[in-house]
Write a protein that holds these residues in place. Structure first.
Motif, PDB file in Angstrom:
ATOM      1  N   SER A  45      11.177  25.287  10.111  1.00 54.06           N
ATOM      2  CA  SER A  45      11.452  23.845  10.123  1.00 54.06           C
ATOM      3  C   SER A  45      12.695  23.524  10.955  1.00 54.06           C
ATOM      4  CB  SER A  45      11.585  23.291   8.708  1.00 54.06           C
ATOM      5  OG  SER A  45      12.666  23.890   8.046  1.00 54.06           O
ATOM      6  N   ALA A  46      13.705  24.395  10.925  1.00 56.91           N
ATOM      7  CA  ALA A  46      14.908  24.171  11.740  1.00 56.91           C
ATOM      8  C   ALA A  46      14.577  24.281  13.225  1.00 56.91           C
ATOM      9  CB  ALA A  46      15.999  25.158  11.356  1.00 56.91           C
ATOM     10  N   VAL A  47      13.784  25.288  13.589  1.00 56.82           N
ATOM     11  CA  VAL A  47      13.365  25.428  14.993  1.00 56.82           C
ATOM     12  C   VAL A  47      12.546  24.208  15.403  1.00 56.82           C
ATOM     13  CG1 VAL A  47      11.974  26.794  16.609  1.00 56.82           C
ATOM     14  CG2 VAL A  47      13.454  27.951  14.963  1.00 56.82           C
ATOM     15  N   SER A  48      11.695  23.752  14.512  1.00 60.68           N
ATOM     16  CA  SER A  48      10.866  22.584  14.781  1.00 60.68           C
ATOM     17  C   SER A  48      11.720  21.337  15.044  1.00 60.68           C
ATOM     18  CB  SER A  48       9.928  22.335  13.598  1.00 60.68           C
ATOM     19  OG  SER A  48       9.129  21.216  13.835  1.00 60.68           O
ATOM     20  N   LYS A  49      12.791  21.174  14.290  1.00 59.42           N
ATOM     21  CA  LYS A  49      13.686  20.029  14.501  1.00 59.42           C
ATOM     22  C   LYS A  49      14.361  20.108  15.867  1.00 59.42           C
ATOM     23  CE  LYS A  49      14.579  19.090   9.648  1.00 59.42           C
ATOM     24  NZ  LYS A  49      15.552  19.096   8.558  1.00 59.42           N
ATOM     25  N   HIS A  50      14.789  21.298  16.262  1.00 54.97           N
ATOM     26  CA  HIS A  50      15.403  21.457  17.587  1.00 54.97           C
ATOM     27  C   HIS A  50      14.389  21.149  18.692  1.00 54.97           C
ATOM     28  CE1 HIS A  50      19.389  22.867  16.577  1.00 54.97           C
ATOM     29  NE2 HIS A  50      18.879  23.726  15.706  1.00 54.97           N
ATOM     30  N   LEU A  51      13.165  21.626  18.528  1.00 58.18           N
ATOM     31  CA  LEU A  51      12.121  21.335  19.521  1.00 58.18           C
ATOM     32  C   LEU A  51      11.813  19.839  19.576  1.00 58.18           C
ATOM     33  CD1 LEU A  51       9.785  24.391  18.914  1.00 58.18           C
ATOM     34  CD2 LEU A  51      10.947  23.845  21.060  1.00 58.18           C
ATOM     35  N   ALA A  52      11.865  19.164  18.421  1.00 59.97           N
ATOM     36  CA  ALA A  52      11.623  17.719  18.387  1.00 59.97           C
ATOM     37  C   ALA A  52      12.698  16.970  19.174  1.00 59.97           C
ATOM     38  CB  ALA A  52      11.570  17.227  16.947  1.00 59.97           C
ATOM     39  N   ILE A  53      13.941  17.406  19.069  1.00 58.15           N
ATOM     40  CA  ILE A  53      15.028  16.772  19.823  1.00 58.15           C
ATOM     41  C   ILE A  53      14.827  16.988  21.315  1.00 58.15           C
ATOM     42  CG2 ILE A  53      17.512  16.941  20.319  1.00 58.15           C
ATOM     43  CD1 ILE A  53      17.860  17.445  17.256  1.00 58.15           C
ATOM     44  N   LEU A  54      14.446  18.198  21.699  1.00 56.95           N
ATOM     45  CA  LEU A  54      14.162  18.467  23.119  1.00 56.95           C
ATOM     46  C   LEU A  54      12.980  17.635  23.602  1.00 56.95           C
ATOM     47  CD1 LEU A  54      14.661  22.347  23.173  1.00 56.95           C
ATOM     48  CD2 LEU A  54      16.183  20.608  24.158  1.00 56.95           C
ATOM     49  N   LYS A  55      12.004  17.447  22.747  1.00 60.12           N
ATOM     50  CA  LYS A  55      10.839  16.634  23.103  1.00 60.12           C
ATOM     51  C   LYS A  55      11.240  15.171  23.278  1.00 60.12           C
ATOM     52  CE  LYS A  55       6.197  15.444  21.636  1.00 60.12           C
ATOM     53  NZ  LYS A  55       5.182  15.544  20.593  1.00 60.12           N
ATOM     54  N   GLU A  56      12.097  14.655  22.392  1.00 58.85           N
ATOM     55  CA  GLU A  56      12.575  13.273  22.514  1.00 58.85           C
ATOM     56  C   GLU A  56      13.325  13.047  23.819  1.00 58.85           C
ATOM     57  OE1 GLU A  56      14.974  12.345  19.136  1.00 58.85           O
ATOM     58  OE2 GLU A  56      13.303  12.531  17.729  1.00 58.85           O
ATOM     59  N   ALA A  57      13.977  14.074  24.308  1.00 55.72           N
ATOM     60  CA  ALA A  57      14.711  13.977  25.565  1.00 55.72           C
ATOM     61  C   ALA A  57      13.807  14.204  26.775  1.00 55.72           C
ATOM     62  CB  ALA A  57      15.857  14.989  25.584  1.00 55.72           C
ATOM     63  N   GLY A  58      12.536  14.481  26.530  1.00 49.81           N
ATOM     64  CA  GLY A  58      11.593  14.712  27.622  1.00 49.81           C
ATOM     65  C   GLY A  58      11.645  16.114  28.186  1.00 49.81           C
ATOM     66  N   LEU A  59      12.403  17.005  27.556  1.00 51.90           N
ATOM     67  CA  LEU A  59      12.569  18.362  28.075  1.00 51.90           C
ATOM     68  C   LEU A  59      11.455  19.306  27.643  1.00 51.90           C
ATOM     69  CD1 LEU A  59      16.392  18.625  27.492  1.00 51.90           C
ATOM     70  CD2 LEU A  59      15.236  18.750  29.703  1.00 51.90           C
ATOM     71  N   VAL A  60      10.721  18.953  26.609  1.00 53.65           N
ATOM     72  CA  VAL A  60       9.667  19.806  26.083  1.00 53.65           C
ATOM     73  C   VAL A  60       8.392  18.988  25.936  1.00 53.65           C
ATOM     74  CG1 VAL A  60       8.912  21.064  24.019  1.00 53.65           C
ATOM     75  CG2 VAL A  60      11.204  21.404  24.891  1.00 53.65           C
ATOM     76  N   LEU A  61       7.298  19.590  26.347  1.00 54.26           N
ATOM     77  CA  LEU A  61       5.967  19.011  26.149  1.00 54.26           C
ATOM     78  C   LEU A  61       5.225  19.915  25.179  1.00 54.26           C
ATOM     79  CD1 LEU A  61       5.173  18.330  29.907  1.00 54.26           C
ATOM     80  CD2 LEU A  61       6.075  16.704  28.231  1.00 54.26           C
ATOM     81  N   ASP A  62       4.356  19.333  24.388  1.00 57.87           N
ATOM     82  CA  ASP A  62       3.610  20.157  23.438  1.00 57.87           C
ATOM     83  C   ASP A  62       2.123  19.836  23.524  1.00 57.87           C
ATOM     84  OD1 ASP A  62       3.617  17.648  22.255  1.00 57.87           O
ATOM     85  OD2 ASP A  62       4.194  18.349  20.283  1.00 57.87           O
ATOM     86  N   ARG A  63       1.336  20.795  23.045  1.00 59.18           N
ATOM     87  CA  ARG A  63      -0.108  20.590  22.974  1.00 59.18           C
ATOM     88  C   ARG A  63      -0.645  21.412  21.816  1.00 59.18           C
ATOM     89  NH1 ARG A  63      -3.792  24.351  25.567  1.00 59.18           N
ATOM     90  NH2 ARG A  63      -2.615  26.168  26.252  1.00 59.18           N
ATOM     91  N   LYS A  64      -1.689  20.901  21.217  1.00 60.95           N
ATOM     92  CA  LYS A  64      -2.325  21.591  20.091  1.00 60.95           C
ATOM     93  C   LYS A  64      -3.366  22.562  20.622  1.00 60.95           C
ATOM     94  CE  LYS A  64      -0.921  19.669  16.160  1.00 60.95           C
ATOM     95  NZ  LYS A  64      -0.341  20.423  15.090  1.00 60.95           N
ATOM     96  N   VAL A  65      -3.353  23.772  20.065  1.00 63.12           N
ATOM     97  CA  VAL A  65      -4.360  24.783  20.345  1.00 63.12           C
ATOM     98  C   VAL A  65      -4.842  25.238  18.971  1.00 63.12           C
ATOM     99  CG1 VAL A  65      -4.851  27.023  21.388  1.00 63.12           C
ATOM    100  CG2 VAL A  65      -3.180  25.500  22.464  1.00 63.12           C
ATOM    101  N   GLY A  66      -5.929  24.659  18.534  1.00 62.91           N
ATOM    102  CA  GLY A  66      -6.390  24.919  17.172  1.00 62.91           C
ATOM    103  C   GLY A  66      -5.385  24.366  16.185  1.00 62.91           C
ATOM    104  N   ARG A  67      -4.913  25.208  15.277  1.00 62.82           N
ATOM    105  CA  ARG A  67      -3.910  24.784  14.295  1.00 62.82           C
ATOM    106  C   ARG A  67      -2.489  24.981  14.807  1.00 62.82           C
ATOM    107  NH1 ARG A  67      -5.480  27.639   8.796  1.00 62.82           N
ATOM    108  NH2 ARG A  67      -3.269  27.207   8.557  1.00 62.82           N
ATOM    109  N   GLU A  68      -2.347  25.573  15.961  1.00 63.83           N
ATOM    110  CA  GLU A  68      -1.040  25.917  16.501  1.00 63.83           C
ATOM    111  C   GLU A  68      -0.584  24.881  17.524  1.00 63.83           C
ATOM    112  OE1 GLU A  68       0.380  30.153  17.717  1.00 63.83           O
ATOM    113  OE2 GLU A  68      -0.588  29.254  19.458  1.00 63.83           O
TER     114      GLU A  68
END
Length: 108
Positions: A45-68
């Motif tokens: 959950s802590a890593v997820s929060k850091h990734l969310a902040i990077l995503k809000e800044a436009g630095l990280v993009l995400d995509r769903k692959v199945g449940r992942e």
């Protein structure tokens, strides 16, 4: 805000060493899952929060692959940081040249 319509400032996003390390890991890999086993001494959950902040800044993009959810770097917002640093590197370059000239004059 830039063309990515960012919710968070890029400088704020990269201010944290954990987020900078995440960016570094994303540079080395095309995509990473949220499960970064052994990479951090914190929970998912802590890593997820850091990734969310990077995503809000436009630095990280995400995509769903199945449940992942897989994450990848979007480095274009870092151009703002590069431009800011470049401005000040000119300042330091000029000052170092002046210092060098002053030292050479003192040697003569």
């Amino acid at each position: 805000m830039n063309e990515n319509n960012q919710l968070r400032d890029v400088f704020d996003a990269i201010a944290d060493p954990t987020r900078r390390r995440l960016i570094h890991l994303l540079v080395d890999a095309e995509e990473l899952p949220l499960e970064l086993k052994g990479q951090f001494q914190m929970g998912r959950s802590a890593v997820s929060k850091h990734l969310a902040i990077l995503k809000e800044a436009g630095l990280v993009l995400d995509r769903k692959v199945g449940r992942e959810t897989r994450f990848r770097l979007n480095a274009s917002p870092l151009r703002e940081v590069q431009d800011w640093v470049a401005f000040y590197s000119k300042f330091w370059g000029t000052n170092m040249l002046r210092l060098n000239q002053l030292l050479e004059e003192e040697e003569e």
